[in-house]
Design a protein around this motif. Sequence first.
Motif, PDB file in Angstrom:
ATOM      1  N   TYR A  18      22.151  26.690 -39.965  1.00  0.00           N
ATOM      2  CA  TYR A  18      23.143  27.456 -40.742  1.00  0.00           C
ATOM      3  C   TYR A  18      24.170  26.506 -41.345  1.00  0.00           C
ATOM      4  CZ  TYR A  18      25.556  31.925 -41.639  1.00  0.00           C
ATOM      5  OH  TYR A  18      26.110  33.031 -42.221  1.00  0.00           O
ATOM      6  N   LEU A  19      24.659  25.584 -40.529  1.00  0.00           N
ATOM      7  CA  LEU A  19      25.657  24.633 -41.008  1.00  0.00           C
ATOM      8  C   LEU A  19      25.071  23.683 -42.050  1.00  0.00           C
ATOM      9  CD1 LEU A  19      27.441  23.790 -37.634  1.00  0.00           C
ATOM     10  CD2 LEU A  19      28.372  25.120 -39.537  1.00  0.00           C
ATOM     11  N   LEU A  20      23.754  23.493 -42.015  1.00  0.00           N
ATOM     12  CA  LEU A  20      23.076  22.650 -43.007  1.00  0.00           C
ATOM     13  C   LEU A  20      22.711  23.438 -44.266  1.00  0.00           C
ATOM     14  CD1 LEU A  20      20.703  20.640 -40.621  1.00  0.00           C
ATOM     15  CD2 LEU A  20      22.685  19.736 -41.862  1.00  0.00           C
ATOM     16  N   GLY A  21      22.910  24.759 -44.232  1.00  0.00           N
ATOM     17  CA  GLY A  21      22.576  25.593 -45.386  1.00  0.00           C
ATOM     18  C   GLY A  21      21.096  25.855 -45.548  1.00  0.00           C
ATOM     19  N   GLU A  22      20.313  25.653 -44.488  1.00  0.00           N
ATOM     20  CA  GLU A  22      18.863  25.854 -44.552  1.00  0.00           C
ATOM     21  C   GLU A  22      18.532  27.262 -44.054  1.00  0.00           C
ATOM     22  OE1 GLU A  22      16.922  22.627 -42.551  1.00  0.00           O
ATOM     23  OE2 GLU A  22      17.974  21.096 -43.730  1.00  0.00           O
ATOM     24  N   PHE A  23      18.819  28.254 -44.890  1.00  0.00           N
ATOM     25  CA  PHE A  23      18.776  29.642 -44.441  1.00  0.00           C
ATOM     26  C   PHE A  23      17.358  30.158 -44.204  1.00  0.00           C
ATOM     27  CE2 PHE A  23      22.927  29.312 -46.568  1.00  0.00           C
ATOM     28  CZ  PHE A  23      23.727  29.738 -45.516  1.00  0.00           C
ATOM     29  N   ARG A  24      16.384  29.617 -44.907  1.00  0.00           N
ATOM     30  CA  ARG A  24      15.005  30.051 -44.649  1.00  0.00           C
ATOM     31  C   ARG A  24      14.624  29.744 -43.210  1.00  0.00           C
ATOM     32  NH1 ARG A  24      10.390  27.968 -48.625  1.00  0.00           N
ATOM     33  NH2 ARG A  24      11.675  29.238 -50.029  1.00  0.00           N
ATOM     34  N   GLU A  25      14.976  28.553 -42.747  1.00  0.00           N
ATOM     35  CA  GLU A  25      14.678  28.176 -41.369  1.00  0.00           C
ATOM     36  C   GLU A  25      15.569  28.930 -40.380  1.00  0.00           C
ATOM     37  OE1 GLU A  25      12.097  26.294 -40.549  1.00  0.00           O
ATOM     38  OE2 GLU A  25      11.664  26.334 -42.691  1.00  0.00           O
ATOM     39  N   VAL A  26      16.804  29.206 -40.789  1.00  0.00           N
ATOM     40  CA  VAL A  26      17.690  30.012 -39.944  1.00  0.00           C
ATOM     41  C   VAL A  26      17.020  31.337 -39.596  1.00  0.00           C
ATOM     42  CG1 VAL A  26      19.839  31.340 -39.881  1.00  0.00           C
ATOM     43  CG2 VAL A  26      19.854  29.004 -40.765  1.00  0.00           C
ATOM     44  N   LEU A  27      16.413  31.960 -40.600  1.00  0.00           N
ATOM     45  CA  LEU A  27      15.803  33.276 -40.393  1.00  0.00           C
ATOM     46  C   LEU A  27      14.611  33.217 -39.449  1.00  0.00           C
ATOM     47  CD1 LEU A  27      16.033  34.766 -44.002  1.00  0.00           C
ATOM     48  CD2 LEU A  27      17.426  35.322 -42.010  1.00  0.00           C
ATOM     49  N   VAL A  28      13.893  32.106 -39.442  1.00  0.00           N
ATOM     50  CA  VAL A  28      12.771  31.960 -38.514  1.00  0.00           C
ATOM     51  C   VAL A  28      13.269  32.108 -37.075  1.00  0.00           C
ATOM     52  CG1 VAL A  28      11.044  30.357 -37.594  1.00  0.00           C
ATOM     53  CG2 VAL A  28      11.412  30.510 -40.074  1.00  0.00           C
ATOM     54  N   TYR A  29      14.373  31.439 -36.775  1.00  0.00           N
ATOM     55  CA  TYR A  29      14.915  31.484 -35.412  1.00  0.00           C
ATOM     56  C   TYR A  29      15.571  32.826 -35.098  1.00  0.00           C
ATOM     57  CZ  TYR A  29      13.909  26.559 -34.758  1.00  0.00           C
ATOM     58  OH  TYR A  29      13.255  25.355 -34.611  1.00  0.00           O
ATOM     59  N   LEU A  30      16.345  33.357 -36.041  1.00  0.00           N
ATOM     60  CA  LEU A  30      17.028  34.623 -35.775  1.00  0.00           C
ATOM     61  C   LEU A  30      16.046  35.787 -35.699  1.00  0.00           C
ATOM     62  CD1 LEU A  30      20.310  34.310 -37.885  1.00  0.00           C
ATOM     63  CD2 LEU A  30      19.899  33.717 -35.489  1.00  0.00           C
ATOM     64  N   ASP A  31      15.005  35.752 -36.536  1.00  0.00           N
ATOM     65  CA  ASP A  31      13.983  36.801 -36.474  1.00  0.00           C
ATOM     66  C   ASP A  31      13.322  36.851 -35.103  1.00  0.00           C
ATOM     67  OD1 ASP A  31      13.639  38.473 -38.740  1.00  0.00           O
ATOM     68  OD2 ASP A  31      12.905  36.777 -39.916  1.00  0.00           O
ATOM     69  N   SER A  32      13.190  35.685 -34.476  1.00  0.00           N
ATOM     70  CA  SER A  32      12.477  35.616 -33.199  1.00  0.00           C
ATOM     71  C   SER A  32      13.261  36.231 -32.045  1.00  0.00           C
ATOM     72  CB  SER A  32      12.127  34.153 -32.872  1.00  0.00           C
ATOM     73  OG  SER A  32      13.283  33.416 -32.507  1.00  0.00           O
ATOM     74  N   ILE A  33      14.571  36.451 -32.235  1.00  0.00           N
ATOM     75  CA  ILE A  33      15.381  36.995 -31.134  1.00  0.00           C
ATOM     76  C   ILE A  33      16.106  38.285 -31.509  1.00  0.00           C
ATOM     77  CG2 ILE A  33      15.723  34.720 -30.078  1.00  0.00           C
ATOM     78  CD1 ILE A  33      18.542  34.679 -31.316  1.00  0.00           C
ATOM     79  N   LYS A  34      15.872  38.797 -32.696  1.00  0.00           N
ATOM     80  CA  LYS A  34      16.680  39.928 -33.171  1.00  0.00           C
ATOM     81  C   LYS A  34      16.507  41.184 -32.321  1.00  0.00           C
ATOM     82  CE  LYS A  34      13.462  41.563 -36.746  1.00  0.00           C
ATOM     83  NZ  LYS A  34      13.301  41.804 -38.209  1.00  0.00           N
ATOM     84  N   THR A  35      15.338  41.357 -31.691  1.00  0.00           N
ATOM     85  CA  THR A  35      15.127  42.553 -30.871  1.00  0.00           C
ATOM     86  C   THR A  35      16.038  42.561 -29.653  1.00  0.00           C
ATOM     87  OG1 THR A  35      13.286  41.451 -29.741  1.00  0.00           O
ATOM     88  CG2 THR A  35      12.737  42.898 -31.593  1.00  0.00           C
TER      89      THR A  35
END
Length: 251
Positions: A65-82
Amino acid sequence: ELMSVVDAVAPNEYILKGVVTAAYGQLVKSSEHLALAQKLFQVVGSSATERDTIPGRQCMASCLYLLGEFREVLVYLDSIKTYMVMDDCFNFNFGIALAAQGRFDEATETLLLVQNEKFRAEFCYLGWLARCYVMIGRPALAWDLYLRTESSGGDAFNLLTLIANDAYRMGHFVVAAQAFTTLERLDPTPEAWDAKRGACIGAFQLIVAGMEPPATLRSIVAWLMQTPNSPQVEFIVRAITKWAKQQGIEL
């Protein structure tokens, strides 16, 4: 200052130091502190013992997130959103990451899950939610957001500017004209007039094309007339009035 002398050893110490350092870096706009926070999060997120845990994945998402790499951010957040459905901090950050990747429908739904009133009053939240509303074709909701923050000073002006420009860019000319009219009243510059003129003409064209109700013409004329002593206003209003008369529309 207290955290600067702490030598982190355990994962929770790295996380605490990362959070404090990131918050301070954002507060004082220090790239040095933000870079340090990114490294602290990365240590936990890439650790063999933590990378497959919820805190570990949150840390790697924070690093990216701090690097502005939001596509990769979503990979990690999607994996724990439940596991984080009712977590306001998670939904705040997840919604912004979705919006940054152009997934505006999902971003809108996620941002609206945030219940914390302090978060909901922040310009970052309001700005992204307003942008999402404009991008999904509901600019009137973005305008309602502005009206609810109208008395908050600088943030309200910045939000109004964002809505005006986004609405214009997306062809939502009625809301754009309304927003630029307000901006011109608050800060009467030639640029504000140029933008308002373009938005009003765009809104008129939408009415001619049958994409906006004819009754909106009255608002357009009223917005134009708020710019005093302008021959351009007189010319545009004459053109609108002539067309309205031809169509049997009373102004």
